[in-house]
Enzyme design. Structure first.
Site, PDB file in Angstrom:
ATOM      1  N   ARG A 136       0.909  -1.331  -0.221  1.00 41.99           N
ATOM      2  CA  ARG A 136      -0.053  -0.136  -0.078  1.00 41.99           C
ATOM      3  C   ARG A 136       0.863   1.216   0.245  1.00 41.99           C
ATOM      4  O   ARG A 136       1.207   1.556   0.909  1.00 41.99           O
ATOM      5  CB  ARG A 136      -0.967   0.002   1.418  1.00 41.99           C
ATOM      6  CG  ARG A 136      -1.841   1.197   1.517  1.00 41.99           C
ATOM      7  CD  ARG A 136      -2.742   1.183   0.495  1.00 41.99           C
ATOM      8  NE  ARG A 136      -3.733  -0.198   0.440  1.00 41.99           N
ATOM      9  CZ  ARG A 136      -4.442  -0.242  -0.558  1.00 41.99           C
ATOM     10  NH1 ARG A 136      -4.235   0.275  -1.728  1.00 41.99           N
ATOM     11  NH2 ARG A 136      -5.284  -1.347  -0.513  1.00 41.99           N
TER      12      ARG A 136
ATOM     13  N   ARG B  21       2.511  -6.466 -10.065  1.00 41.34           N
ATOM     14  CA  ARG B  21       2.909  -5.546  -8.956  1.00 41.34           C
ATOM     15  C   ARG B  21       3.153  -6.533  -7.695  1.00 41.34           C
ATOM     16  O   ARG B  21       3.793  -6.013  -7.216  1.00 41.34           O
ATOM     17  CB  ARG B  21       1.838  -4.633  -8.427  1.00 41.34           C
ATOM     18  CG  ARG B  21       0.404  -5.362  -7.755  1.00 41.34           C
ATOM     19  CD  ARG B  21      -0.524  -4.107  -7.451  1.00 41.34           C
ATOM     20  NE  ARG B  21      -1.926  -4.923  -7.033  1.00 41.34           N
ATOM     21  CZ  ARG B  21      -2.664  -4.094  -6.384  1.00 41.34           C
ATOM     22  NH1 ARG B  21      -2.422  -3.087  -5.926  1.00 41.34           N
ATOM     23  NH2 ARG B  21      -4.025  -4.638  -6.142  1.00 41.34           N
TER      24      ARG B  21
ATOM     25  N   HIS C 259       0.378   4.010 -10.456  1.00 43.01           N
ATOM     26  CA  HIS C 259      -0.572   4.192  -9.525  1.00 43.01           C
ATOM     27  C   HIS C 259       0.015   5.048  -8.398  1.00 43.01           C
ATOM     28  O   HIS C 259       0.481   4.414  -7.472  1.00 43.01           O
ATOM     29  CB  HIS C 259      -1.130   2.860  -9.222  1.00 43.01           C
ATOM     30  CG  HIS C 259      -2.364   2.972  -8.220  1.00 43.01           C
ATOM     31  ND1 HIS C 259      -2.450   3.805  -7.091  1.00 43.01           N
ATOM     32  CD2 HIS C 259      -3.505   2.377  -8.137  1.00 43.01           C
ATOM     33  CE1 HIS C 259      -3.711   3.387  -6.409  1.00 43.01           C
ATOM     34  NE2 HIS C 259      -4.263   2.881  -7.426  1.00 43.01           N
TER      35      HIS C 259
ATOM     36  N   GLU D  91      -2.981   9.400 -10.765  1.00 39.18           N
ATOM     37  CA  GLU D  91      -2.308   8.138 -11.563  1.00 39.18           C
ATOM     38  C   GLU D  91      -2.498   8.167 -12.966  1.00 39.18           C
ATOM     39  O   GLU D  91      -3.283   8.586 -13.463  1.00 39.18           O
ATOM     40  CB  GLU D  91      -3.281   6.842 -11.310  1.00 39.18           C
ATOM     41  CG  GLU D  91      -3.331   6.757  -9.634  1.00 39.18           C
ATOM     42  CD  GLU D  91      -4.436   5.569  -9.343  1.00 39.18           C
ATOM     43  OE1 GLU D  91      -4.596   4.726 -10.113  1.00 39.18           O
ATOM     44  OE2 GLU D  91      -4.892   5.687  -8.079  1.00 39.18           O
TER      45      GLU D  91
END
Ligand code: TA6
Length: 302
Positions: free
Chosen positions: A80, A103, A173, A276
């Site tokens: 996160r 990711r 992102h 983003e």
């Protein structure tokens, strides 16, 4: 405890790529290798898992890239904060992993160099294998070039190494640190249409700057505009320039949605904002066999 395999990966990275005093590879605490960069221009950290930038702080400024205090660093788990690379799809995709396949995978570091402007340049790569083919049945080569200096540049190149065209959505992102989300606005999206995820993807039009008074989750479409985050609490402006992108996502989970995210600590939404650089929603990219597409973002503090 660091596994022998991770220790040998870190040792190999240091042997091949270390630059004394400027670039070294460390264990982030849970065995995941991280590039640690310290130059007169900036400090930064980039995890090999996901080729995910975790931190960037240009000299003389507060940190720019936000990372949750509750972020989980476990092999195969999303982190996160930082700059997750969402690819080959952005967002949800049936029962498949949210934000794509890459990711949570360990990327290879293909090259590390110091450029003519004394910036550290890291070139990460990832190709298809049986585990990606099981979820998305296309051959590909993906590269992320991260250039760390007084600006932070990220360029994600998708190459179609197969014989059939494929279509992707994707995002850099980017999570930004802000002094106070209630005293933050985003410029550059005036008069732009967006799909409002909070309103079941209803189409709406932005008027003026984006201000934040509640959960915000929007895909701005048909926009190639650069954006500026005006941070009144910290009295600074962050600039986001982009190429290869005609959509921009703006996200802050706010108080209630934050509670549903176990890897955000209480109240952290106040100090973060995602803007983003994307190809998302109707902005889809078809890459023909033998061809490539590059999505890039360049961040700076004004
Ligand atoms: O980019 C915004 C978004 O798609 C939101 O809808 C929100 O879910 C966020 O990304 C985080 O997604 P994640 O899968 O990392 O929890």
């Amino acid at each position: 405890m660091q596994s022998p395999t991770m220790k040998s990966i870190i040792d190999t990275l240091n042997r091949r790529f270390r630059m004394a005093g400027q670039l070294q590879f460390v264990d982030n605490g849970n065995g995941l290798p991280v590039a640690d960069i310290q130059t007169p221009q900036a400090s930064a950290r980039v995890a090999l898992q996901g080729a995910q930038v975790l931190a960037w702080q240009p000299a003389g400024h507060k940190p720019v890239i936000w990372l949750s205090q509750a972020a989980v660093f476990e092999p195969g788990q999303a982190v996160r904060g930082g700059v997750p690379v969402c690819w080959p799809w952005f967002g949800a995709q049936g029962g498949l992993p949210a934000h794509g396949l890459v990711r949570t995978r360990l990327w290879a570091l293909r090259e590390a160099a110091m450029d003519a402007a004394s910036q550290v340049v890291l070139r990460f790569g990832l190709g298809d294998d049986a585990s990606t083919r099981a979820l998305w049945d296309f051959p590909f080569d993906l590269e992320l070039v991260v250039t760390v200096g007084a600006t932070l540049a990220m360029a994600l190149t998708t190459r179609n190494t197969g014989e059939k065209p494929f279509t992707i959505t994707q995002a850099l992102h980017t999570y930004f640190c802000v002094g106070n989300i209630g005293q933050t606005s985003v410029q550059g999206l005036d008069d732009t249409d967006y799909l409002d995820k909070v309103q079941n993807f209803a189409l709406a039009k932005q008027s003026g700057a984006v201000e934040f008074t509640g959960e915000t989750d929007r895909i701005y479409i048909n926009t190639t505009a650069d954006c500026r985050i005006e941070d009144r609490a910290w009295q600074r402006t962050l600039q986001i320039a982009k190429t290869g992108s005609t959509s921009t996502v703006v996200w802050n989970p706010w108080r209630e949605r934050e509670k549903a995210l176990p890897d955000m600590a209480a109240g952290e939404y106040l100090g973060m904002l995602c803007v983003e650089t994307c190809n998302a929603g109707p902005d889809q990219i078809t890459v023909a066999p033998g061809h490539a597409h590059t999505l890039s973002a360049r961040l700076s503090v004004a």
